[in-house]
Design a protein around this motif. Structure first.
Motif, PDB file in Angstrom:
ATOM      1  N   PRO A 151     -43.295  78.566   0.998  1.00  0.00           N
ATOM      2  CA  PRO A 151     -42.951  77.613   0.138  1.00  0.00           C
ATOM      3  C   PRO A 151     -42.066  78.157  -1.112  1.00  0.00           C
ATOM      4  O   PRO A 151     -41.153  77.808  -1.610  1.00  0.00           O
ATOM      5  CB  PRO A 151     -44.107  76.870  -0.411  1.00  0.00           C
ATOM      6  N   LYS A 152     -42.690  79.710  -1.671  1.00  0.00           N
ATOM      7  CA  LYS A 152     -41.993  80.215  -2.582  1.00  0.00           C
ATOM      8  C   LYS A 152     -40.719  80.425  -2.418  1.00  0.00           C
ATOM      9  O   LYS A 152     -39.803  80.937  -3.241  1.00  0.00           O
ATOM     10  CB  LYS A 152     -42.764  81.517  -3.266  1.00  0.00           C
ATOM     11  N   GLU A 155     -40.125  89.946  -2.526  1.00  0.00           N
ATOM     12  CA  GLU A 155     -40.407  88.891  -3.758  1.00  0.00           C
ATOM     13  C   GLU A 155     -39.406  87.917  -3.615  1.00  0.00           C
ATOM     14  O   GLU A 155     -39.799  86.826  -3.710  1.00  0.00           O
ATOM     15  CB  GLU A 155     -40.270  89.801  -4.905  1.00  0.00           C
ATOM     16  N   LYS A 156     -38.180  88.527  -2.964  1.00  0.00           N
ATOM     17  CA  LYS A 156     -36.987  87.238  -3.027  1.00  0.00           C
ATOM     18  C   LYS A 156     -36.440  87.252  -1.689  1.00  0.00           C
ATOM     19  O   LYS A 156     -36.696  88.262  -0.792  1.00  0.00           O
ATOM     20  CB  LYS A 156     -35.967  87.543  -4.119  1.00  0.00           C
ATOM     21  N   PRO A 202     -45.411  77.159  -6.087  1.00  0.00           N
ATOM     22  CA  PRO A 202     -46.311  76.874  -4.612  1.00  0.00           C
ATOM     23  C   PRO A 202     -47.648  77.611  -4.587  1.00  0.00           C
ATOM     24  O   PRO A 202     -48.658  76.978  -4.314  1.00  0.00           O
ATOM     25  CB  PRO A 202     -45.364  77.215  -3.658  1.00  0.00           C
ATOM     26  N   GLU A 203     -47.648  78.898  -5.171  1.00  0.00           N
ATOM     27  CA  GLU A 203     -48.936  79.586  -4.995  1.00  0.00           C
ATOM     28  C   GLU A 203     -50.002  78.963  -5.932  1.00  0.00           C
ATOM     29  O   GLU A 203     -51.216  79.620  -5.843  1.00  0.00           O
ATOM     30  CB  GLU A 203     -48.602  81.128  -5.248  1.00  0.00           C
ATOM     31  N   ARG A 254     -48.370  88.007  -9.941  1.00  0.00           N
ATOM     32  CA  ARG A 254     -47.035  87.525 -10.031  1.00  0.00           C
ATOM     33  C   ARG A 254     -46.553  86.361  -9.195  1.00  0.00           C
ATOM     34  O   ARG A 254     -46.854  86.425  -8.321  1.00  0.00           O
ATOM     35  CB  ARG A 254     -46.167  88.637  -9.543  1.00  0.00           C
ATOM     36  N   THR A 292     -44.213  83.174  -8.421  1.00  0.00           N
ATOM     37  CA  THR A 292     -42.838  82.855  -8.378  1.00  0.00           C
ATOM     38  C   THR A 292     -42.814  81.429  -8.754  1.00  0.00           C
ATOM     39  O   THR A 292     -43.576  80.518  -8.350  1.00  0.00           O
ATOM     40  CB  THR A 292     -42.399  82.892  -6.927  1.00  0.00           C
ATOM     41  N   ASN A 321     -34.606  80.698  -9.848  1.00  0.00           N
ATOM     42  CA  ASN A 321     -36.133  81.215  -9.803  1.00  0.00           C
ATOM     43  C   ASN A 321     -36.687  82.018 -10.634  1.00  0.00           C
ATOM     44  O   ASN A 321     -35.701  82.392 -11.421  1.00  0.00           O
ATOM     45  CB  ASN A 321     -36.447  81.661  -8.291  1.00  0.00           C
ATOM     46  N   MET A 366     -40.529  84.255 -12.412  1.00  0.00           N
ATOM     47  CA  MET A 366     -41.840  84.836 -12.372  1.00  0.00           C
ATOM     48  C   MET A 366     -42.540  84.795 -13.492  1.00  0.00           C
ATOM     49  O   MET A 366     -42.084  84.749 -14.569  1.00  0.00           O
ATOM     50  CB  MET A 366     -41.556  86.379 -12.097  1.00  0.00           C
TER      51      MET A 366
END
Lengths: 299, 124
Positions: free
Chosen positions: A200-201, A259-260, B75-76, B100, B102, B117, B119
């Motif tokens: 989802p991220k 990360e991305k 979401p996390e 961390r 997102t 996006n 962080m």
């Protein structure tokens, strides 16, 4: 939910290594024979994530990759019964005229496919900025069904809503369609985004995907084929297998591996690496699918 | 002023309390909000897009969208909210865990959407 790697799934299916990926219309078993009299074996081809209009160093051949893939499909010794494009036919643009120009160009290039039956569906790059208006002008409905040789196919739109929802209305349409199917009927559902929460991220999810999967669960021989994540990936939600397809523009990193979700760089030593299309062999009488991946350019 | 409270328990880890306020003037902290951090959401960037916090801290994000109903999703941590333009959307984060985290726009907003996006970095 249960994410499998390819080896494990092949083991589950008793196939070992190799290029053929047996799935899961029947969870690797032979259930739910199609009742149609014309339930002969056949195959179709899935192409995905063409992103026509993309320009960037990730693909120095942005207008040549799709024609190469089409040439490869046209050169298959036996032609598929049909082709399906599972979304992101075009790369997004904020300019509605440019969006239509890209769709017209894409449609013209895709017309070189020898197979006369081609099914299109949108990705978020095609449809999320105008709720599918331009897509519908060029390609028709964004969700629909069709039947072929004993298999019921459902095309589900989880991109025309900019919030990545299937939405209540379409969900009710889906439930009504499923209600007309036998619980053992072989069913293939095409969608663009993953219906489950893959990452989802990275926006690799469908906001109301859990409701869709709940509606699918009573059907014992149902497989989901999708795009969006620009790579082959295999996942189970209960007994339902979800298989994503490669892109024809640029590959993306493995789910959650960094990360991305930045596109993977072009590898000049191996041009078109990570890009490709797939054959899906269908045996309606045994409710089995077998997936075989092909590169854009044979090596 | 119209306010809508959505309280979500996040497994005992964090609590999000998105509030909508009419976006006029400077954002001030209300009782229990902890540190307030103002963000702007604009195609295709959050400003700032990196936020630092301490573990266990309570903070409130006061996000002003200027051009689109962007989304704000973490979401996390199991929270998301739409960001209607012309308002300040307040999202309260309590008892932040180290990590961390997102955050991203999850309403497709245009050509640069996939880069929108940021962080949240929570340190011990």
């Amino acid at each position: 939910m249960n994410t499998m790697d390819r080896r494990r799934f092949l083991e589950l299916c008793g196939l070992g290594g190799g290029a053929v990926f047996a799935s899961a219309l029947a969870g690797c078993s032979s259930l739910g024979a199609a009742k149609s009299a014309d339930a002969a074996d056949f195959y179709f081809v899935q192409l995905s994530d063409v992103h026509w209009g993309f320009r960037g160093p990730e693909n120095p051949d942005p207008t040549g990759t799709l024609p190469k893939a089409i040439a490869a499909v046209n050169a298959l010794p036996r032609q598929p019964d049909f082709i399906v494009f599972t979304g992101d036919l075009t790369h997004t643009t904020d300019d509605p005229e440019e969006r239509r120009r890209r769709m017209a160009e894409f449609k013209g290039v895709a017309a070189a496919l020898k197979v006369p039956t081609v099914h299109f569906m949108p990705g978020e790059h095609d449809a999320s900025l105008d709720r599918g208006a331009a897509f519908q002008e060029y390609f028709g409905a964004t969700h629909y069904t069709f039947d072929h040789k004993g298999i019921h196919f459902i095309v589900l739109d989880n991109v025309s809503d900019p919030g990545a929802r299937v939405g209540t209305e379409q969900l009710e349409w889906l439930k009504a369609d499923l209600e007309r199917q036998d619980k053992d009927a072989p069913i293939v559902l095409f969608t663009h985004r993953p219906l489950f929460d893959l990452v989802p991220k990275w926006d690799w999810a469908t906001r109301d995907g859990a409701q869709v999967i709940a509606a699918l669960m009573p059907y014992r021989n149902l497989t989901v084929l999708y795009g969006h994540i620009h790579q082959e990936h295999h996942h189970l939600t209960g007994h339902i297998a979800h298989h994503s397809a490669k892109s024809l523009m640029f590959p993306l990193p493995a789910p959650g591996s960094q990360e991305k979700r930045t596109p993977l760089p072009w590898n000049p030593a191996v041009p078109y690496q990570g890009l490709g299309f797939r054959e899906v062999d269908a045996e309606p009488r045994t409710a089995r699918l077998a997936i075989q991946e092909f590169p854009v350019v044979a090596t | 002023m119209k306010r809508r409270d959505v309280l979500r328990c996040l497994g005992g880890v964090a609590v999000a309390l998105p509030l909508l306020e009419l976006g006029v003037g400077h954002v001030r902290a209300a009782e229990g909000e902890g540190r307030v951090i103002e963000l702007e959401a604009r195609r295709f960037r959050y400003t700032p897009n990196e936020i630092h916090a301490r573990a266990g801290e309570t903070l409130t994000l006061a996000i002003r969208s200027v051009d689109f109903v962007h989304g704000f999703s973490m979401p996390e941590l199991g929270l998301r909210s739409d960001l209607p333009p012309g308002r300040v959307t307040r999202i309260r984060l309590a008892d932040l865990p180290v990590g961390r985290w997102t955050f991203l726009c999850d309403n497709f907003c245009g050509e640069g959407h996939e880069e929108m996006n940021g962080m949240l970095i929570v340190e011990a």
